[in-house]
Design an enzyme around this catalytic site. Structure first.
Site, PDB file in Angstrom:
ATOM      1  N   ILE A  77       0.836  -1.212   0.000  1.00  0.00           N
ATOM      2  CA  ILE A  77       0.000   0.000   0.000  1.00  0.00           C
ATOM      3  C   ILE A  77       0.865   1.254   0.000  1.00  0.00           C
ATOM      4  CG2 ILE A  77      -1.661   1.323   1.395  1.00  0.00           C
ATOM      5  CD1 ILE A  77      -2.875  -1.430   2.224  1.00  0.00           C
ATOM      6  N   CYS A 123      14.756   3.835   7.470  1.00  0.00           N
ATOM      7  CA  CYS A 123      14.178   4.317   8.729  1.00  0.00           C
ATOM      8  C   CYS A 123      13.264   3.260   9.336  1.00  0.00           C
ATOM      9  CB  CYS A 123      13.390   5.608   8.476  1.00  0.00           C
ATOM     10  SG  CYS A 123      12.533   6.223   9.936  1.00  0.00           S
ATOM     11  N   VAL A 125      10.416   2.904  12.028  1.00  0.00           N
ATOM     12  CA  VAL A 125       9.503   3.794  12.763  1.00  0.00           C
ATOM     13  C   VAL A 125       9.485   3.500  14.260  1.00  0.00           C
ATOM     14  CG1 VAL A 125       8.015   4.196  10.750  1.00  0.00           C
ATOM     15  CG2 VAL A 125       7.448   2.345  12.358  1.00  0.00           C
ATOM     16  N   TYR A 211      -3.540  -7.122  16.735  1.00  0.00           N
ATOM     17  CA  TYR A 211      -3.565  -6.322  15.497  1.00  0.00           C
ATOM     18  C   TYR A 211      -4.813  -5.440  15.518  1.00  0.00           C
ATOM     19  CZ  TYR A 211      -3.629  -5.174  10.497  1.00  0.00           C
ATOM     20  OH  TYR A 211      -3.655  -4.510   9.284  1.00  0.00           O
ATOM     21  N   THR A 248      -1.168  -8.012  -0.494  1.00  0.00           N
ATOM     22  CA  THR A 248       0.186  -7.485  -0.312  1.00  0.00           C
ATOM     23  C   THR A 248       1.005  -8.519   0.463  1.00  0.00           C
ATOM     24  OG1 THR A 248      -0.224  -6.560   1.880  1.00  0.00           O
ATOM     25  CG2 THR A 248      -0.795  -5.169  -0.033  1.00  0.00           C
TER      26      THR A 248
HETATM   27  N1  NAD Z   1      -2.808  -5.837   3.233  1.00  0.00           N
HETATM   28  C1  NAD Z   1      -3.959  -5.681   3.865  1.00  0.00           C
HETATM   29  O1  NAD Z   1      -4.900  -6.500   3.769  1.00  0.00           O
HETATM   30  C2  NAD Z   1      -4.179  -4.457   4.709  1.00  0.00           C
HETATM   31  C3  NAD Z   1      -5.491  -4.054   4.942  1.00  0.00           C
HETATM   32  C4  NAD Z   1      -5.713  -2.942   5.746  1.00  0.00           C
HETATM   33  C5  NAD Z   1      -4.653  -2.228   6.264  1.00  0.00           C
HETATM   34  N2  NAD Z   1      -3.367  -2.644   6.021  1.00  0.00           N
HETATM   35  C6  NAD Z   1      -2.276  -1.847   6.585  1.00  0.00           C
HETATM   36  O2  NAD Z   1      -1.593  -1.230   5.497  1.00  0.00           O
HETATM   37  C7  NAD Z   1      -0.260  -0.894   5.890  1.00  0.00           C
HETATM   38  C8  NAD Z   1       0.715  -1.385   4.835  1.00  0.00           C
HETATM   39  O3  NAD Z   1       0.619  -2.784   4.814  1.00  0.00           O
HETATM   40  P1  NAD Z   1       0.799  -3.635   3.467  1.00  0.00           P
HETATM   41  O4  NAD Z   1      -0.374  -4.535   3.361  1.00  0.00           O
HETATM   42  O5  NAD Z   1       1.144  -2.735   2.354  1.00  0.00           O
HETATM   43  O6  NAD Z   1       2.039  -4.523   3.911  1.00  0.00           O
HETATM   44  P2  NAD Z   1       3.458  -4.788   3.244  1.00  0.00           P
HETATM   45  O7  NAD Z   1       4.102  -5.791   4.152  1.00  0.00           O
HETATM   46  O8  NAD Z   1       3.306  -5.089   1.809  1.00  0.00           O
HETATM   47  O9  NAD Z   1       4.215  -3.385   3.367  1.00  0.00           O
HETATM   48  C9  NAD Z   1       4.573  -2.876   4.618  1.00  0.00           C
HETATM   49  C10 NAD Z   1       5.807  -2.006   4.442  1.00  0.00           C
HETATM   50  O10 NAD Z   1       6.147  -1.450   5.711  1.00  0.00           O
HETATM   51  C11 NAD Z   1       7.535  -1.652   5.941  1.00  0.00           C
HETATM   52  N3  NAD Z   1       7.779  -1.717   7.377  1.00  0.00           N
HETATM   53  C12 NAD Z   1       7.440  -2.702   8.230  1.00  0.00           C
HETATM   54  N4  NAD Z   1       7.860  -2.424   9.480  1.00  0.00           N
HETATM   55  C13 NAD Z   1       8.496  -1.214   9.413  1.00  0.00           C
HETATM   56  C14 NAD Z   1       9.138  -0.384  10.369  1.00  0.00           C
HETATM   57  N5  NAD Z   1       9.280  -0.747  11.640  1.00  0.00           N
HETATM   58  N6  NAD Z   1       9.643   0.801   9.938  1.00  0.00           N
HETATM   59  C15 NAD Z   1       9.544   1.167   8.634  1.00  0.00           C
HETATM   60  N7  NAD Z   1       8.946   0.417   7.683  1.00  0.00           N
HETATM   61  C16 NAD Z   1       8.427  -0.762   8.082  1.00  0.00           C
HETATM   62  C17 NAD Z   1       7.885  -2.951   5.223  1.00  0.00           C
HETATM   63  O11 NAD Z   1       9.268  -3.033   4.937  1.00  0.00           O
HETATM   64  C18 NAD Z   1       7.032  -2.806   3.967  1.00  0.00           C
HETATM   65  O12 NAD Z   1       7.711  -2.109   2.957  1.00  0.00           O
HETATM   66  C19 NAD Z   1      -0.064  -1.565   7.264  1.00  0.00           C
HETATM   67  O13 NAD Z   1      -0.244  -0.588   8.275  1.00  0.00           O
HETATM   68  C20 NAD Z   1      -1.218  -2.586   7.337  1.00  0.00           C
HETATM   69  O14 NAD Z   1      -1.600  -2.875   8.660  1.00  0.00           O
HETATM   70  C21 NAD Z   1      -3.096  -3.727   5.245  1.00  0.00           C
HETATM   71  C1  LIG Z   2      -6.060 -11.678   8.678  1.00  0.00           C
HETATM   72  C2  LIG Z   2      -5.785 -10.205   8.613  1.00  0.00           C
HETATM   73  C3  LIG Z   2      -5.315  -9.772   7.254  1.00  0.00           C
HETATM   74  C4  LIG Z   2      -5.078  -8.521   6.952  1.00  0.00           C
HETATM   75  C5  LIG Z   2      -5.265  -7.420   7.956  1.00  0.00           C
HETATM   76  C6  LIG Z   2      -5.800  -6.201   7.252  1.00  0.00           C
HETATM   77  O1  LIG Z   2      -5.788  -5.075   8.088  1.00  0.00           O
HETATM   78  C7  LIG Z   2      -7.172  -6.461   6.697  1.00  0.00           C
HETATM   79  C8  LIG Z   2      -8.284  -6.468   7.442  1.00  0.00           C
HETATM   80  C9  LIG Z   2      -9.540  -6.720   6.699  1.00  0.00           C
HETATM   81  C10 LIG Z   2     -10.736  -6.891   7.184  1.00  0.00           C
HETATM   82  C11 LIG Z   2     -11.125  -6.844   8.575  1.00  0.00           C
HETATM   83  C12 LIG Z   2     -12.448  -7.058   8.778  1.00  0.00           C
HETATM   84  C13 LIG Z   2     -13.080  -6.974  10.094  1.00  0.00           C
HETATM   85  C14 LIG Z   2     -14.375  -7.357  10.044  1.00  0.00           C
HETATM   86  C15 LIG Z   2     -15.340  -7.371  11.156  1.00  0.00           C
HETATM   87  O2  LIG Z   2     -14.858  -6.926  12.370  1.00  0.00           O
HETATM   88  C16 LIG Z   2     -16.544  -6.516  10.732  1.00  0.00           C
HETATM   89  O3  LIG Z   2     -17.624  -6.998  11.404  1.00  0.00           O
HETATM   90  C17 LIG Z   2     -16.349  -5.013  11.093  1.00  0.00           C
HETATM   91  C18 LIG Z   2     -15.682  -4.245  10.030  1.00  0.00           C
HETATM   92  C19 LIG Z   2     -16.329  -3.244   9.333  1.00  0.00           C
HETATM   93  C20 LIG Z   2     -17.818  -3.023   9.474  1.00  0.00           C
HETATM   94  C21 LIG Z   2     -18.181  -1.566   9.193  1.00  0.00           C
HETATM   95  C22 LIG Z   2     -19.427  -1.530   8.355  1.00  0.00           C
HETATM   96  O4  LIG Z   2     -19.743  -2.543   7.692  1.00  0.00           O
HETATM   97  O5  LIG Z   2     -20.087  -0.475   8.363  1.00  0.00           O
END
Ligand code: NAD
Ligand SMILES: CC/C=C\C[C@H](O)/C=C/C=C\C=C\C=C\[C@@H](O)[C@@H](O)C/C=C\CCC(=O)O
Length: 318
Positions: A77, A123, A125, A211, A248
Protein backbone atom coordinates in the site's frame (compact mmCIF):
# COMPACT_ATOMS: atom_id res chain seq x y z
CA UNK A 1 -35.72 29.98 -5.22
CA UNK A 2 -34.32 28.61 -1.97
CA UNK A 3 -31.64 30.97 -0.74
CA UNK A 4 -28.99 29.41 1.45
CA UNK A 5 -27.74 31.44 4.38
CA UNK A 6 -23.97 31.17 4.83
CA UNK A 7 -24.44 29.46 8.19
CA UNK A 8 -27.06 27.00 7.03
CA UNK A 9 -25.72 23.56 6.24
CA UNK A 10 -27.53 22.11 3.32
CA UNK A 11 -26.88 18.49 2.44
CA UNK A 12 -28.89 17.59 -0.64
CA UNK A 13 -29.79 13.94 -1.23
CA UNK A 14 -26.54 12.43 -2.30
CA UNK A 15 -26.09 10.38 -5.41
CA UNK A 16 -22.67 9.14 -6.29
CA UNK A 17 -20.72 12.22 -7.18
CA UNK A 18 -17.44 11.91 -8.94
CA UNK A 19 -16.64 15.60 -8.87
CA UNK A 20 -14.86 17.35 -5.99
CA UNK A 21 -16.93 19.17 -3.42
CA UNK A 22 -17.29 22.85 -4.22
CA UNK A 23 -18.48 25.89 -2.39
CA UNK A 24 -21.00 27.93 -4.40
CA UNK A 25 -22.23 31.49 -4.26
CA UNK A 26 -25.88 31.57 -5.22
CA UNK A 27 -26.82 35.12 -6.17
CA UNK A 28 -24.25 36.55 -3.78
CA UNK A 29 -24.91 34.11 -0.91
CA UNK A 30 -22.18 31.57 -0.17
CA UNK A 31 -23.36 28.07 0.56
CA UNK A 32 -21.22 26.30 3.13
CA UNK A 33 -20.20 22.76 2.31
CA UNK A 34 -22.82 22.63 -0.43
CA UNK A 35 -22.56 19.46 -2.38
CA UNK A 36 -23.39 20.70 -5.82
CA UNK A 37 -23.61 17.40 -7.60
CA UNK A 38 -22.38 17.64 -11.13
CA UNK A 39 -24.13 14.39 -11.87
CA UNK A 40 -26.58 14.74 -14.74
CA UNK A 41 -29.52 13.25 -12.87
CA UNK A 42 -29.09 15.70 -10.02
CA UNK A 43 -29.46 18.66 -12.34
CA UNK A 44 -32.62 17.24 -13.87
CA UNK A 45 -34.06 16.71 -10.36
CA UNK A 46 -32.90 19.93 -8.88
CA UNK A 47 -35.63 22.52 -8.45
CA UNK A 48 -34.24 23.74 -5.15
CA UNK A 49 -31.44 25.71 -6.63
CA UNK A 50 -31.44 27.72 -9.81
CA UNK A 51 -27.97 28.93 -10.20
CA UNK A 52 -28.34 32.42 -11.69
CA UNK A 53 -24.72 33.06 -11.23
CA UNK A 54 -22.16 31.05 -9.41
CA UNK A 55 -18.48 30.92 -8.80
CA UNK A 56 -17.07 27.71 -7.67
CA UNK A 57 -13.77 26.72 -6.28
CA UNK A 58 -12.73 23.23 -5.41
CA UNK A 59 -11.97 21.97 -1.93
CA UNK A 60 -9.32 19.85 -3.58
CA UNK A 61 -5.72 20.55 -2.52
CA UNK A 62 -3.21 20.49 -5.37
CA UNK A 63 -0.18 18.25 -4.78
CA UNK A 64 2.03 20.16 -7.18
CA UNK A 65 5.16 21.16 -5.32
CA UNK A 66 3.96 19.60 -2.05
CA UNK A 67 6.33 17.39 -0.03
CA UNK A 68 5.09 14.04 1.24
CA UNK A 69 6.66 11.50 3.59
CA UNK A 70 5.49 7.89 3.35
CA UNK A 71 6.47 5.27 5.92
CA UNK A 72 6.53 1.66 4.78
CA UNK A 73 6.86 3.16 1.30
CA UNK A 74 8.66 0.50 -0.73
CA UNK A 75 6.07 -2.27 -0.90
CA UNK A 76 2.33 -2.84 -0.92
CA UNK A 77 0.00 0.00 0.00
CA UNK A 78 2.84 2.40 0.78
CA UNK A 79 4.37 1.87 -2.64
CA UNK A 80 1.01 2.56 -4.27
CA UNK A 81 0.59 5.71 -2.16
CA UNK A 82 4.06 6.86 -3.23
CA UNK A 83 3.29 6.36 -6.92
CA UNK A 84 -0.05 8.22 -6.62
CA UNK A 85 1.66 11.16 -4.92
CA UNK A 86 4.37 11.30 -7.60
CA UNK A 87 1.81 11.03 -10.42
CA UNK A 88 0.12 14.12 -9.00
CA UNK A 89 3.21 16.28 -8.76
CA UNK A 90 4.40 15.81 -5.18
CA UNK A 91 7.96 15.23 -4.01
CA UNK A 92 8.19 12.09 -1.89
CA UNK A 93 10.50 10.92 0.89
CA UNK A 94 10.23 7.15 1.09
CA UNK A 95 10.93 5.78 4.58
CA UNK A 96 11.36 2.05 4.98
CA UNK A 97 13.57 -0.65 6.50
CA UNK A 98 13.82 -2.72 3.33
CA UNK A 99 16.92 -1.43 1.51
CA UNK A 100 16.89 -4.15 -1.15
CA UNK A 101 13.36 -3.41 -2.30
CA UNK A 102 14.07 0.30 -1.99
CA UNK A 103 17.05 0.18 -4.36
CA UNK A 104 14.98 -1.53 -7.02
CA UNK A 105 11.99 0.78 -6.58
CA UNK A 106 14.11 3.94 -6.55
CA UNK A 107 15.71 2.96 -9.86
CA UNK A 108 12.28 2.58 -11.42
CA UNK A 109 10.82 5.75 -9.93
CA UNK A 110 13.89 7.85 -10.75
CA UNK A 111 13.62 6.91 -14.42
CA UNK A 112 9.94 7.88 -14.42
CA UNK A 113 9.91 11.01 -12.23
CA UNK A 114 13.51 12.22 -11.92
CA UNK A 115 15.74 12.05 -8.86
CA UNK A 116 14.98 15.62 -7.76
CA UNK A 117 11.51 14.58 -6.56
CA UNK A 118 12.62 11.45 -4.71
CA UNK A 119 14.45 10.63 -1.51
CA UNK A 120 14.81 7.21 0.10
CA UNK A 121 15.71 7.13 3.78
CA UNK A 122 16.35 3.89 5.67
CA UNK A 123 14.18 4.32 8.73
CA UNK A 124 12.61 2.08 11.37
CA UNK A 125 9.50 3.79 12.76
CA UNK A 126 10.21 2.13 16.10
CA UNK A 127 13.38 4.19 16.46
CA UNK A 128 12.79 7.82 17.55
CA UNK A 129 16.20 9.08 16.41
CA UNK A 130 15.83 7.50 12.96
CA UNK A 131 12.41 9.07 12.43
CA UNK A 132 13.63 12.43 13.69
CA UNK A 133 16.66 12.30 11.38
CA UNK A 134 14.53 11.25 8.40
CA UNK A 135 12.18 14.20 8.85
CA UNK A 136 15.10 16.61 9.21
CA UNK A 137 16.77 15.21 6.08
CA UNK A 138 13.46 15.65 4.24
CA UNK A 139 13.24 19.27 5.39
CA UNK A 140 16.85 19.92 4.39
CA UNK A 141 16.31 18.34 0.98
CA UNK A 142 12.87 19.61 -0.02
CA UNK A 143 12.36 22.59 2.29
CA UNK A 144 9.17 21.44 3.98
CA UNK A 145 6.75 18.61 4.80
CA UNK A 146 3.07 19.01 3.87
CA UNK A 147 1.84 15.40 3.87
CA UNK A 148 2.67 12.48 6.20
CA UNK A 149 1.43 8.98 5.40
CA UNK A 150 1.82 6.79 8.51
CA UNK A 151 1.56 3.54 6.63
CA UNK A 152 4.24 1.18 7.99
CA UNK A 153 2.67 -1.80 9.69
CA UNK A 154 3.08 -5.50 10.42
CA UNK A 155 0.87 -8.45 11.26
CA UNK A 156 2.11 -11.20 13.57
CA UNK A 157 0.22 -12.14 16.70
CA UNK A 158 3.26 -14.05 17.98
CA UNK A 159 5.25 -10.84 18.33
CA UNK A 160 2.40 -8.72 19.64
CA UNK A 161 4.48 -6.18 21.52
CA UNK A 162 6.40 -5.41 18.35
CA UNK A 163 3.14 -5.12 16.44
CA UNK A 164 1.89 -2.47 18.90
CA UNK A 165 5.26 -0.74 18.70
CA UNK A 166 5.19 -0.50 14.90
CA UNK A 167 1.48 -0.17 14.14
CA UNK A 168 0.44 2.20 16.91
CA UNK A 169 3.43 3.67 18.74
CA UNK A 170 5.15 4.26 15.38
CA UNK A 171 2.13 6.26 14.16
CA UNK A 172 2.04 8.35 17.34
CA UNK A 173 5.80 8.93 17.28
CA UNK A 174 5.88 10.03 13.63
CA UNK A 175 2.86 12.27 14.12
CA UNK A 176 4.40 14.10 17.08
CA UNK A 177 7.74 14.44 15.31
CA UNK A 178 6.28 15.71 12.02
CA UNK A 179 4.25 18.33 13.87
CA UNK A 180 7.56 19.93 14.87
CA UNK A 181 7.86 20.82 11.17
CA UNK A 182 4.23 20.98 9.96
CA UNK A 183 2.47 22.79 12.82
CA UNK A 184 1.68 26.42 11.93
CA UNK A 185 2.28 27.43 15.56
CA UNK A 186 5.89 26.26 15.13
CA UNK A 187 6.48 28.04 11.85
CA UNK A 188 5.21 25.21 9.67
CA UNK A 189 2.87 25.54 6.69
CA UNK A 190 0.18 23.16 8.01
CA UNK A 191 -0.74 20.05 6.07
CA UNK A 192 -2.39 16.67 6.33
CA UNK A 193 -1.61 13.33 8.00
CA UNK A 194 -3.16 10.09 6.73
CA UNK A 195 -2.81 7.06 9.01
CA UNK A 196 -3.26 3.62 7.51
CA UNK A 197 -5.57 1.76 9.88
CA UNK A 198 -7.80 -1.09 8.59
CA UNK A 199 -11.34 -2.40 8.76
CA UNK A 200 -9.86 -4.14 11.80
CA UNK A 201 -9.69 -0.67 13.29
CA UNK A 202 -13.47 -0.49 13.12
CA UNK A 203 -14.50 -4.05 13.98
CA UNK A 204 -12.68 -7.02 15.52
CA UNK A 205 -10.59 -9.49 13.56
CA UNK A 206 -11.16 -12.40 15.98
CA UNK A 207 -7.97 -14.25 15.02
CA UNK A 208 -5.88 -11.08 15.41
CA UNK A 209 -6.82 -9.45 18.72
CA UNK A 210 -3.65 -7.39 19.14
CA UNK A 211 -3.56 -6.32 15.50
CA UNK A 212 -7.19 -5.28 16.01
CA UNK A 213 -6.17 -3.33 19.12
CA UNK A 214 -3.36 -1.59 17.26
CA UNK A 215 -5.67 -0.51 14.47
CA UNK A 216 -8.47 0.58 16.81
CA UNK A 217 -5.79 2.65 18.50
CA UNK A 218 -4.85 4.26 15.20
CA UNK A 219 -8.48 5.21 14.51
CA UNK A 220 -8.96 6.63 17.99
CA UNK A 221 -5.66 8.52 17.88
CA UNK A 222 -6.56 9.92 14.46
CA UNK A 223 -9.90 11.29 15.60
CA UNK A 224 -8.51 12.76 18.83
CA UNK A 225 -5.44 14.21 17.12
CA UNK A 226 -7.62 15.79 14.46
CA UNK A 227 -9.72 17.55 17.09
CA UNK A 228 -6.67 18.57 19.12
CA UNK A 229 -5.04 20.03 16.01
CA UNK A 230 -8.19 21.91 14.99
CA UNK A 231 -8.78 23.34 18.48
CA UNK A 232 -5.11 24.27 18.84
CA UNK A 233 -4.82 25.94 15.44
CA UNK A 234 -2.06 23.67 14.09
CA UNK A 235 -3.48 23.84 10.57
CA UNK A 236 -3.00 20.08 10.20
CA UNK A 237 -5.79 17.72 9.16
CA UNK A 238 -5.61 14.10 10.41
CA UNK A 239 -7.52 11.25 8.74
CA UNK A 240 -7.34 7.45 8.65
CA UNK A 241 -7.69 4.95 5.84
CA UNK A 242 -9.46 1.67 6.68
CA UNK A 243 -9.09 -0.84 3.87
CA UNK A 244 -10.40 -4.39 3.85
CA UNK A 245 -8.20 -7.26 2.65
CA UNK A 246 -5.57 -6.15 0.10
CA UNK A 247 -3.19 -8.52 -1.71
CA UNK A 248 0.19 -7.49 -0.31
CA UNK A 249 3.08 -9.09 1.54
CA UNK A 250 1.29 -8.55 4.84
CA UNK A 251 -1.69 -10.50 3.57
CA UNK A 252 0.41 -13.56 2.70
CA UNK A 253 0.69 -16.77 4.68
CA UNK A 254 -1.98 -15.64 7.14
CA UNK A 255 -2.10 -18.82 9.31
CA UNK A 256 1.56 -18.32 10.22
CA UNK A 257 0.74 -14.79 11.34
CA UNK A 258 -2.03 -15.77 13.76
CA UNK A 259 0.29 -17.07 16.48
CA UNK A 260 -1.75 -18.52 19.37
CA UNK A 261 -4.93 -18.05 17.32
CA UNK A 262 -3.92 -20.10 14.27
CA UNK A 263 -6.71 -22.52 15.17
CA UNK A 264 -9.09 -19.75 14.09
CA UNK A 265 -7.67 -19.59 10.55
CA UNK A 266 -10.80 -21.08 8.96
CA UNK A 267 -12.96 -18.29 10.40
CA UNK A 268 -10.57 -15.76 8.99
CA UNK A 269 -10.77 -17.39 5.57
CA UNK A 270 -14.56 -17.12 5.75
CA UNK A 271 -14.20 -13.41 6.46
CA UNK A 272 -11.90 -13.05 3.45
CA UNK A 273 -14.52 -14.78 1.32
CA UNK A 274 -17.22 -12.53 2.76
CA UNK A 275 -15.36 -9.25 2.25
CA UNK A 276 -13.36 -10.22 -0.83
CA UNK A 277 -10.11 -8.63 -1.91
CA UNK A 278 -9.95 -4.85 -2.39
CA UNK A 279 -8.11 -3.70 -5.51
CA UNK A 280 -5.10 -1.50 -4.81
CA UNK A 281 -6.55 1.15 -7.13
CA UNK A 282 -9.56 1.50 -4.81
CA UNK A 283 -7.30 1.87 -1.78
CA UNK A 284 -5.22 4.52 -3.52
CA UNK A 285 -8.25 6.54 -4.70
CA UNK A 286 -9.58 6.57 -1.13
CA UNK A 287 -6.16 7.63 0.14
CA UNK A 288 -5.98 10.41 -2.46
CA UNK A 289 -9.39 11.73 -1.35
CA UNK A 290 -8.26 11.92 2.28
CA UNK A 291 -5.13 13.80 1.27
CA UNK A 292 -6.65 16.27 -1.18
CA UNK A 293 -10.21 16.91 0.05
CA UNK A 294 -9.68 19.72 2.51
CA UNK A 295 -13.13 19.19 4.01
CA UNK A 296 -11.94 15.82 5.37
CA UNK A 297 -10.59 16.06 8.92
CA UNK A 298 -10.92 13.39 11.62
CA UNK A 299 -12.36 11.08 8.96
CA UNK A 300 -12.23 7.27 8.91
CA UNK A 301 -12.70 6.11 5.32
CA UNK A 302 -13.65 2.43 4.97
CA UNK A 303 -12.67 0.75 1.69
CA UNK A 304 -14.64 -2.34 0.70
CA UNK A 305 -14.44 -4.39 -2.48
CA UNK A 306 -17.46 -2.64 -4.02
CA UNK A 307 -17.62 0.76 -2.30
CA UNK A 308 -16.04 3.13 0.13
CA UNK A 309 -17.79 4.99 2.92
CA UNK A 310 -17.03 7.26 5.85
CA UNK A 311 -17.55 5.89 9.35
CA UNK A 312 -19.46 8.46 11.40
CA UNK A 313 -17.71 9.45 14.60
CA UNK A 314 -19.43 8.09 17.73
CA UNK A 315 -20.06 10.85 20.23
CA UNK A 316 -20.54 10.02 23.90
CA UNK A 317 -22.25 13.36 24.45
CA UNK A 318 -25.16 12.93 21.99
N1 NAD B 1 -2.81 -5.84 3.23
C1 NAD B 1 -3.96 -5.68 3.86
O1 NAD B 1 -4.90 -6.50 3.77
C2 NAD B 1 -4.18 -4.46 4.71
C3 NAD B 1 -5.49 -4.05 4.94
C4 NAD B 1 -5.71 -2.94 5.75
C5 NAD B 1 -4.65 -2.23 6.26
N2 NAD B 1 -3.37 -2.64 6.02
C6 NAD B 1 -2.28 -1.85 6.58
O2 NAD B 1 -1.59 -1.23 5.50
C7 NAD B 1 -0.26 -0.89 5.89
C8 NAD B 1 0.72 -1.38 4.84
O3 NAD B 1 0.62 -2.78 4.81
P1 NAD B 1 0.80 -3.63 3.47
O4 NAD B 1 -0.37 -4.53 3.36
O5 NAD B 1 1.14 -2.73 2.35
O6 NAD B 1 2.04 -4.52 3.91
P2 NAD B 1 3.46 -4.79 3.24
O7 NAD B 1 4.10 -5.79 4.15
O8 NAD B 1 3.31 -5.09 1.81
O9 NAD B 1 4.21 -3.38 3.37
C9 NAD B 1 4.57 -2.88 4.62
C10 NAD B 1 5.81 -2.01 4.44
O10 NAD B 1 6.15 -1.45 5.71
C11 NAD B 1 7.53 -1.65 5.94
N3 NAD B 1 7.78 -1.72 7.38
C12 NAD B 1 7.44 -2.70 8.23
N4 NAD B 1 7.86 -2.42 9.48
C13 NAD B 1 8.50 -1.21 9.41
C14 NAD B 1 9.14 -0.38 10.37
N5 NAD B 1 9.28 -0.75 11.64
N6 NAD B 1 9.64 0.80 9.94
C15 NAD B 1 9.54 1.17 8.63
N7 NAD B 1 8.95 0.42 7.68
C16 NAD B 1 8.43 -0.76 8.08
C17 NAD B 1 7.89 -2.95 5.22
O11 NAD B 1 9.27 -3.03 4.94
C18 NAD B 1 7.03 -2.81 3.97
O12 NAD B 1 7.71 -2.11 2.96
C19 NAD B 1 -0.06 -1.56 7.26
O13 NAD B 1 -0.24 -0.59 8.27
C20 NAD B 1 -1.22 -2.59 7.34
O14 NAD B 1 -1.60 -2.88 8.66
C21 NAD B 1 -3.10 -3.73 5.25
C1 LIG C 1 -6.06 -11.68 8.68
C2 LIG C 1 -5.78 -10.20 8.61
C3 LIG C 1 -5.31 -9.77 7.25
C4 LIG C 1 -5.08 -8.52 6.95
C5 LIG C 1 -5.26 -7.42 7.96
C6 LIG C 1 -5.80 -6.20 7.25
O1 LIG C 1 -5.79 -5.07 8.09
C7 LIG C 1 -7.17 -6.46 6.70
C8 LIG C 1 -8.28 -6.47 7.44
C9 LIG C 1 -9.54 -6.72 6.70
C10 LIG C 1 -10.74 -6.89 7.18
C11 LIG C 1 -11.12 -6.84 8.58
C12 LIG C 1 -12.45 -7.06 8.78
C13 LIG C 1 -13.08 -6.97 10.09
C14 LIG C 1 -14.38 -7.36 10.04
C15 LIG C 1 -15.34 -7.37 11.16
O2 LIG C 1 -14.86 -6.93 12.37
C16 LIG C 1 -16.54 -6.52 10.73
O3 LIG C 1 -17.62 -7.00 11.40
C17 LIG C 1 -16.35 -5.01 11.09
C18 LIG C 1 -15.68 -4.25 10.03
C19 LIG C 1 -16.33 -3.24 9.33
C20 LIG C 1 -17.82 -3.02 9.47
C21 LIG C 1 -18.18 -1.57 9.19
C22 LIG C 1 -19.43 -1.53 8.35
O4 LIG C 1 -19.74 -2.54 7.69
O5 LIG C 1 -20.09 -0.48 8.36
Amino acid sequence: MTSVSPREHVEPPLTRCTKPRVALRLNGVWGTRLDWLHCKDRRSQSDQFRVAQYEEFSWRMSLSGKVAVVTGAVMGIGKAMTEKLLQNGAKVALLDMNKTEAESLMQTLTKQYGQERLLFLHCDVEQEEQVKAAFQKTMDTFGGIHILCNNAGILNESTWEKMISVNLVGVIRATYLVLEHMNKLKGGQGGVIVNTASLAGIGPLVSCPVYTASKHGVVGFTRAMSAASALSGYGVRVNCLCPGFVQTGLFSNIPARLGPFSHLKDGTQLLVEKFGIVNMSQVVEAFFELVTDETKDGAALLVFQQERKYMPAVSVTD
